[in-house]
Scaffold this motif. Structure first.
Motif, PDB file in Angstrom:
ATOM      1  N   SER A 117      -2.846   9.109   3.475  1.00 22.95           N
ATOM      2  CA  SER A 117      -2.301   7.822   3.087  1.00 22.95           C
ATOM      3  C   SER A 117      -2.536   6.864   4.378  1.00 22.95           C
ATOM      4  N   LEU A 128       0.240  10.277  -2.906  1.00 28.63           N
ATOM      5  CA  LEU A 128      -0.360  10.372  -1.322  1.00 28.63           C
ATOM      6  C   LEU A 128       0.637  10.472  -0.446  1.00 28.63           C
ATOM      7  N   LYS A 151     -11.522  -1.222  -0.451  1.00 27.01           N
ATOM      8  CA  LYS A 151     -13.023  -1.344   0.093  1.00 27.01           C
ATOM      9  C   LYS A 151     -13.592  -0.029  -0.641  1.00 27.01           C
ATOM     10  N   LEU A 187      -6.247   6.113   4.730  1.00 24.87           N
ATOM     11  CA  LEU A 187      -6.617   4.891   3.721  1.00 24.87           C
ATOM     12  C   LEU A 187      -6.028   3.720   3.936  1.00 24.87           C
ATOM     13  N   GLY A 188      -4.817   3.969   4.609  1.00 24.67           N
ATOM     14  CA  GLY A 188      -4.224   2.782   4.908  1.00 24.67           C
ATOM     15  C   GLY A 188      -4.687   1.918   6.194  1.00 24.67           C
ATOM     16  N   HIS A 205       0.695   4.269  -2.636  1.00 22.84           N
ATOM     17  CA  HIS A 205       0.448   5.843  -2.096  1.00 22.84           C
ATOM     18  C   HIS A 205       1.682   6.383  -2.728  1.00 22.84           C
ATOM     19  N   THR A 262       0.833  -1.240   0.042  1.00 24.30           N
ATOM     20  CA  THR A 262       0.009   0.092   0.166  1.00 24.30           C
ATOM     21  C   THR A 262       0.882   1.057  -0.022  1.00 24.30           C
ATOM     22  N   GLU A 315      -7.800   1.135   6.267  1.00 25.11           N
ATOM     23  CA  GLU A 315      -8.945   0.254   6.008  1.00 25.11           C
ATOM     24  C   GLU A 315      -8.869  -1.231   6.105  1.00 25.11           C
TER      25      GLU A 315
END
Lengths: 207, 419
Positions: B413, A50, A87, B416-417, A45, A41, B419
């Motif tokens: 970040s 991000l 999700k 969102l990380g 990002h 992830t 979740e």
């Protein structure tokens, strides 16, 4: 054209990730595979702007995004990158159509006919005035793909799009993603720990 | 779709919690605006009825009571004074003009005043239909009375003794309506006006029948009875009494010296309306000030409530915020979304507050109409209310600053990380 070089990211002194270089030509898709906790992830990002890397460079379509200001990255992302999250997320006070209109507004690309095109190609046009909360799981997933591609991005980033799906649905979703990407001339990078996806990609990297 | 529309959609999507966070603000703004409105309406109404009256002369008693009864017709008179005493004052060279007032009766709670023609001129009252009174027992009726009671020219009125409806009826002598007045937005709208002789005649005849007014507790009438029983058989108008006298000075400077002279040297009382009314307002003022502070306190609490509401909704919508950022929104745009939400809420709160205050004014006005035959109208926006708008906007800004900063510094970040 996507090129990363010596990407490095530290969460703190204990956890730091060094990522392998990525080099991707136009129209090439990529699968990045790795088990959890390995920084999948984080890489996504970084690619999406991000997160800012500690060192290394990310060149997306001739633009080194590690050199952009926060504001410029936000703008660049809105116009060039679509993200499909593990999700599905929506703005819950808006209908499906309004969510897409918001995405267009933020990406500076107003075009109502494109919204109709995308929703009908994903077979959820009849849900356009529904609140996303009221959609079924499958519809939500398709609506979130619509969110990712509505601004005709050059790059679609998908984070574990299939991890919670059974084989049949996994197959369906990845095919859908690939079809949408090629239909709308976008490149697809999928990040996952799901080995079932391997056969769908010619090019893959293991973290 | 844009950020402003998004803010509105966010508010509409959870109307209950939005309304709840507004309730205190609406309440606070409503109270302050109501107080401002009432204060200004009562002041205008009072000033409106004050013009042309520099001094009121009547029987000894409370000066405020004298003013309230003789100028505003809402309190009982202090008593009666003899025409002879009144004449002495009128002849003073400092007096420019004077108007006699006589009370004693009412019709369905509306006062019947015996007075001179000049009384109509004092309020610029014009006859709409009919003519002025000439003979005794002819009356001219104020606009509010005939429109409320549906009276017409030539109707005959049976008055009751005293100033309240419950007084004993004068069945033997009816008043006849010879004129209807145009609305003048002053006290005369709620008065029935006639000649002084009507009142004298009515009570001259009437008082022969004895002491059946024991239910009237106003000491004015006790005085009157005592007096009238002493010499009820030699009624000449010169020996009669009047209730009060409205006086305009030759020179406004006389206001300093003349009232004191009357109060010290005669058995009459002189009161200056502008003094008494400003005294009354000071008295009111204390209560109004306290209430206003209370209302400001409520507004401060409302700022907290709004802040907590925004703060919580921010936490609930963390993913949404992150999503909006990934869609290309800048941090500033997202912060503006929060600030807009807050500003829209407080502006709506301000408008609802004004609505509440207007309903309050209508309610108070109907209460006053019932008990005092007084009403308040005009629903314009006061300058002070524009300050309330600025205050509301300020509240909207400060209660959204922290949530907006939080959104500004949101680590997408991380969210969102999660979740």
């Amino acid at each position: 054209m996507i090129k990363t070089k010596a990407l490095k990211f530290n969460y703190n002194n204990q956890v730091s990730f060094n990522f392998p270089d990525i080099s991707l030509n136009k129209n090439e898709n990529l699968l990045i595979i790795g088990s959890s906790g390995i920084g999948k992830t984080t890489l996504l990002h970084l690619l999406a702007g991000l997160l800012q890397s500690n060192s290394g460079s990310i060149n997306l379509y001739g633009q080194d995004i590690s050199k952009l200001t926060q504001h410029q990255i936000d703008k660049f992302r809105g116009q060039n990158i679509g993200i499909v999250f593990q999700k599905p997320h929506f703005v819950n006070s808006l209908t499906v159509k309004e969510n897409l209109q918001l995405a267009q507004y933020l990406g500076n690309k107003k075009d109502d006919s494109r919204i109709v095109d995308i929703l009908s190609s994903l077979d959820i046009l009849d849900k356009e005035n529904k609140n996303p909360k009221k959609l079924s799981q499958g519809e939500k997933q398709r609506a979130s793909i619509a969110m990712a591609i509505v601004n005709s991005p050059k790059l679609i980033l998908a984070d574990e799009p299939t991890s919670s799906l059974d084989d049949e649905n996994c197959e369906r979703v990845i095919k859908l993603l690939k079809k949408q990407a090629s239909d709308f001339n976008a490149q697809l990078i999928v990040i996952t720990h799901d080995n079932r996806l391997k056969k769908h990609f010619k090019k893959s990297i293991k973290l | 779709m844009n950020i402003f529309k998004l803010s509105i959609k966010n508010i509409i999507s959870k109307p209950l919690s939005s309304l709840l966070s507004l309730a205190l603000l609406v309440f606070g703004i409503g109270i302050i605006s109501l107080l401002l409105q009432l204060n200004s309406l009562i002041k205008t109404q009072m000033d409106n009825n004050l013009k042309g009256i520099d001094m009121v002369v009547g029987a000894k008693g409370s000066p405020l009571q004298l003013i309230l009864s003789a100028v505003y017709h809402i309190d009982s008179p202090t008593g009666n004074i003899s025409v002879e005493d009144a004449k002495k004052i009128k002849n003073n060279r400092m007096v420019g003009s004077s108007i006699d007032l006589l009370y004693g009766d009412n019709y369905k709670g509306y006062r019947i005043v015996g007075t001179d023609d000049e009384f109509l001129d004092l309020y610029d009252a014009k006859i709409k239909d009919g003519r002025k009174w000439e003979d005794p027992f002819e009356v001219v009726v104020g606009s509010k009375i005939y429109s409320n009671l549906g009276l017409k020219l030539d109707d005959e009125l049976m008055s009751s003794h005293g100033l309240r409806e419950t007084g004993e009826a004068h069945e033997d002598q009816l008043f006849k309506i010879v004129g209807l007045l145009e609305p003048s937005n002053s006290v005369i709208d709620q008065l029935i006006v006639t000649s002084p002789e009507s009142i004298w005649d009515l009570h001259g005849e009437h008082d022969h029948s004895g002491e059946e007014h024991d239910d009237e507790h106003d000491h004015e009438h006790d005085d009157e009875h005592d007096h009238e029983h002493d010499d009820e058989h030699d009624h000449e108008h010169d020996d009669e009494e009047i209730t009060a006298m409205l006086i305009k000075f030759q020179n406004p400077m006389n206001i300093i010296q003349f009232p004191r002279q009357i109060n010290e040297e005669t058995n009459l009382q002189a009161a200056v309306p502008s003094y008494e009314i400003s005294r009354l307002f000071k008295l009111f003022g204390f209560g109004i000030e306290t209430l206003t502070y209370l209302a400001y306190l409520i507004i401060i609490v409302s700022a907290f409530s709004l802040f907590i509401n925004l703060f919580n909704s921010m936490r609930d919508r963390k993913y949404e915020m992150a999503l909006i950022r990934t869609l290309g929104s800048s941090r500033r745009q997202l912060s503006f979304m929060i600030i807009f939400e807050s500003l829209i809420l407080t502006t709506v709160g301000f408008l609802l507050g004004l609505l509440v205050s207007r309903l309050g004014v209508m309610f108070v006005s109907s209460l006053m109409e019932e008990s005092l035959n007084y009403n308040l109208n005009s629903f314009g926006i006061l300058n002070e209310e524009l300050w309330l708008l600025i205050l509301s906007i300020f509240i909207g800004l400060i209660s959204s600053i922290i949530p907006a900063l939080q959104v500004y510094n949101l680590n997408i970040s991380e969210v969102l990380g999660d979740e």
